[in-house]
Write an enzyme that holds these catalytic residues in place. Structure first.
Site, PDB file in Angstrom:
ATOM      1  N   ASP A 148       1.030  -1.112  -0.088  1.00  7.99           N
ATOM      2  CA  ASP A 148       0.002   0.060  -0.100  1.00  7.99           C
ATOM      3  C   ASP A 148       1.039   1.347  -0.001  1.00  7.99           C
ATOM      4  O   ASP A 148       0.463   2.388  -0.546  1.00  7.99           O
ATOM      5  CB  ASP A 148      -0.767  -0.103   1.292  1.00  7.99           C
ATOM      6  CG  ASP A 148      -2.204  -0.754   1.032  1.00  7.99           C
ATOM      7  OD1 ASP A 148      -2.131  -1.636   0.156  1.00  7.99           O
ATOM      8  OD2 ASP A 148      -3.111  -0.323   1.971  1.00  7.99           O
ATOM      9  N   HIS A 208      -9.675   8.903  -2.552  1.00  9.91           N
ATOM     10  CA  HIS A 208     -10.026   7.556  -2.408  1.00  9.91           C
ATOM     11  C   HIS A 208     -11.144   7.712  -1.087  1.00  9.91           C
ATOM     12  O   HIS A 208     -10.435   7.866   0.009  1.00  9.91           O
ATOM     13  CB  HIS A 208      -9.046   6.715  -1.913  1.00  9.91           C
ATOM     14  CG  HIS A 208      -9.360   5.424  -1.572  1.00  9.91           C
ATOM     15  ND1 HIS A 208      -8.976   4.233  -2.342  1.00  9.91           N
ATOM     16  CD2 HIS A 208      -9.576   4.811  -0.284  1.00  9.91           C
ATOM     17  CE1 HIS A 208      -9.533   3.051  -1.938  1.00  9.91           C
ATOM     18  NE2 HIS A 208      -9.958   3.298  -0.474  1.00  9.91           N
ATOM     19  N   GLY A 210     -13.771   6.021   1.258  1.00 10.27           N
ATOM     20  CA  GLY A 210     -14.393   4.925   1.978  1.00 10.27           C
ATOM     21  C   GLY A 210     -14.446   5.023   3.367  1.00 10.27           C
ATOM     22  O   GLY A 210     -14.376   6.193   4.021  1.00 10.27           O
ATOM     23  N   ASN A 211     -14.577   4.103   4.110  1.00  5.50           N
ATOM     24  CA  ASN A 211     -14.552   4.187   5.646  1.00  5.50           C
ATOM     25  C   ASN A 211     -13.005   4.512   6.009  1.00  5.50           C
ATOM     26  O   ASN A 211     -12.921   5.442   6.906  1.00  5.50           O
ATOM     27  CB  ASN A 211     -15.043   2.623   6.402  1.00  5.50           C
ATOM     28  CG  ASN A 211     -15.146   2.796   7.673  1.00  5.50           C
ATOM     29  OD1 ASN A 211     -15.814   3.681   8.003  1.00  5.50           O
ATOM     30  ND2 ASN A 211     -14.404   1.772   8.304  1.00  5.50           N
ATOM     31  N   GLY A 212     -12.139   4.100   5.221  1.00  2.00           N
ATOM     32  CA  GLY A 212     -10.758   4.917   5.372  1.00  2.00           C
ATOM     33  C   GLY A 212     -10.695   5.795   4.197  1.00  2.00           C
ATOM     34  O   GLY A 212     -11.041   5.317   3.052  1.00  2.00           O
ATOM     35  N   GLU A 334     -17.416   6.716  -5.180  1.00  2.00           N
ATOM     36  CA  GLU A 334     -18.107   5.636  -6.348  1.00  2.00           C
ATOM     37  C   GLU A 334     -19.474   6.019  -6.235  1.00  2.00           C
ATOM     38  O   GLU A 334     -20.175   6.003  -6.966  1.00  2.00           O
ATOM     39  CB  GLU A 334     -17.569   4.500  -6.371  1.00  2.00           C
ATOM     40  CG  GLU A 334     -16.172   4.396  -6.658  1.00  2.00           C
ATOM     41  CD  GLU A 334     -15.707   2.928  -6.449  1.00  2.00           C
ATOM     42  OE1 GLU A 334     -16.701   2.003  -6.657  1.00  2.00           O
ATOM     43  OE2 GLU A 334     -14.458   2.716  -6.446  1.00  2.00           O
TER      44      GLU A 334
END
Length: 401
Positions: A148, A208, A210-212, A334
């Site tokens: 990552d 990016h 998201g939850n993270g 998204e």
């Protein structure tokens, strides 16, 4: 060439089998609740047929055994034998300064991943478990680690250096590393393909969400800055993580709430973010429902989240001296059109205008800015597994049989 992609979490294991000749997914699924009561394997083959198997998975060894059995199952499997798997690609969260790119796994690589476990205590040990079990079950199959952190290793020192004693960096490697690099790499490349730009002569900001959540500035194909830091706690307000804050808050709250550092970090990681602000949920769908129902804290959580994203986008425009495109990806990026709309409407200074109709599109590639916008804004669904498969194929192809 069939590549098995493994993403091992502490209590879950996601997998995809990808034919890298066609880049088609032959099978995918997840082992959930490993080591916890109620373990289940959810599996889907290339025809989209789903199956579920509930069976105790006390550890990752049992989980991977079940995955391999499912892949070779005569009724619903994707391959006739394990020999049809040419290589295994593992997602590894933290590679520190050891790894600037994906690598073939050997004993030295495993030792370095272990050394980075202090920087990712929730993730690296789980990633190592996956590697160890695959090594036992398929000892002759080459394995590749895809990090990552690797994509962000191109950041210049002025971007990754913290304003702390330099000895902390020299002795303990305290610096910005960044995460979600595989996603940022895929989405930035795909954005330029989608828009017909030259990846190596472009300025892209990837959100990016998201939850993270994290944001990266990618200039001429290289990451020049990213919002997450030494750990995934820094940067944006997230589902349950606090993001940027004044470090003195730790001492202040420690005295007033009688909490030690570990307890406070647990709160900042698991009970903060939009969950902490709203008191409702870390899920943006729940926040929207609560906001529409008149919950002021849910509204504040959404506003604070969007505001932090706007700030970073503005900062990264300055860092790159301009921007060609801004792309949204991951679960919120998204699918949460309301959040995207809140953010894009504050990018008018870039000459961006939101296309309201296009912004209704969820979960697929789209340009959500108007044709007249000077900077293009896109939705590009991420595909980290495909990047892992591509990197694994590239490395394994160099091996001599």
């Amino acid at each position: 060439m069939n590549i098995l992609v493994i993403n091992c979490g502490s209590s879950s294991l996601k997998f995809q089998l990808i034919d890298t000749d066609t880049e088609k997914v032959l099978a995918n699924g997840i082992c959930d609740r490993i080591g916890i009561e109620g373990s289940v394997l959810q599996y889907k083959n290339k025809e989209g047929k789903k199956s579920e198997k509930k069976e105790a998975m006390p550890n990752h060894t049992k989980a991977i055994e079940m995955v391999l059995e499912a892949l070779t199952n005569k009724q619903n499997g994707a391959i006739s034998s394990l020999d049809d798997i040419r290589a295994i690609g593992h997602r590894v969260v933290h590679g520190g300064e050891f790894f600037k790119e994906s690598v073939l796994i050997n004993d030295t690589v495993i030792a370095h991943i272990k050394e980075c476990s202090d920087l990712a205590p929730l993730h690296n040990p789980a990633n190592l478990m996956g590697i160890d079990v695959c090594k036992q079950k398929m000892p002759n199959t080459p394995m590749v680690a895809v990090f990552d952190t690797a994509f962000h290793q191109s950041m210049p020192p002025q971007a990754y250096t913290y304003g702390v004693p330099y000895e902390w960096y020299e002795k303990h490697k305290v610096r910005r590393y960044g995460f979600h690099g595989t996603s940022h790499k895929y989405v930035s490349q795909r954005t330029t393909e989608f828009l017909g730009l030259d990846y190596h002569n472009s300025k892209i900001i990837v959100c990016h969400l998201g939850n993270g959540s994290s944001i990266s500035a990618i200039k001429n194909g290289k990451c020049v800055d990213t919002s997450m830091g030494l750990t995934p706690l820094e940067g944006l307000i997230m589902g349950t993580r606090c993001g940027d804050l004044d470090p003195a808050i730790l001492e202040y709250i420690s005295k007033r709430e009688d909490l030690d550092i570990q307890s406070i970090l647990n709160v900042l990681n698991k009970k903060s973010g939009v969950l902490g602000i709203s008191g409702v949920s870390s899920d943006f769908r729940d926040l929207l429902d609560a906001d529409l129902g008149g919950n002021e804290r849910a509204k504040l959580a959404r506003l604070a989240f969007a505001y932090r994203v706007m700030k970073y986008v503005g900062a990264y425009c300055a860092a790159m001296n301009g921007v060609d495109a801004v792309s949204f990806c991951a679960g919120v990026g998204e699918n949460a059109k309301f959040i995207r709309g809140m953010i894009v409407k504050h990018l008018e200074f870039l000459g961006v205008e939101l296309d309201e109709e296009a912004n209704n599109i969820c979960g697929q590639e789209a340009i959500i800015s108007t044709a007249n916008s000077k900077v293009k804004v896109c939705v590009i669904p991420t595909n980290e597994e495909l990047v892992i498969a591509r990197d694994t194929r590239a490395i394994v192809s160099q091996l001599k049989d």
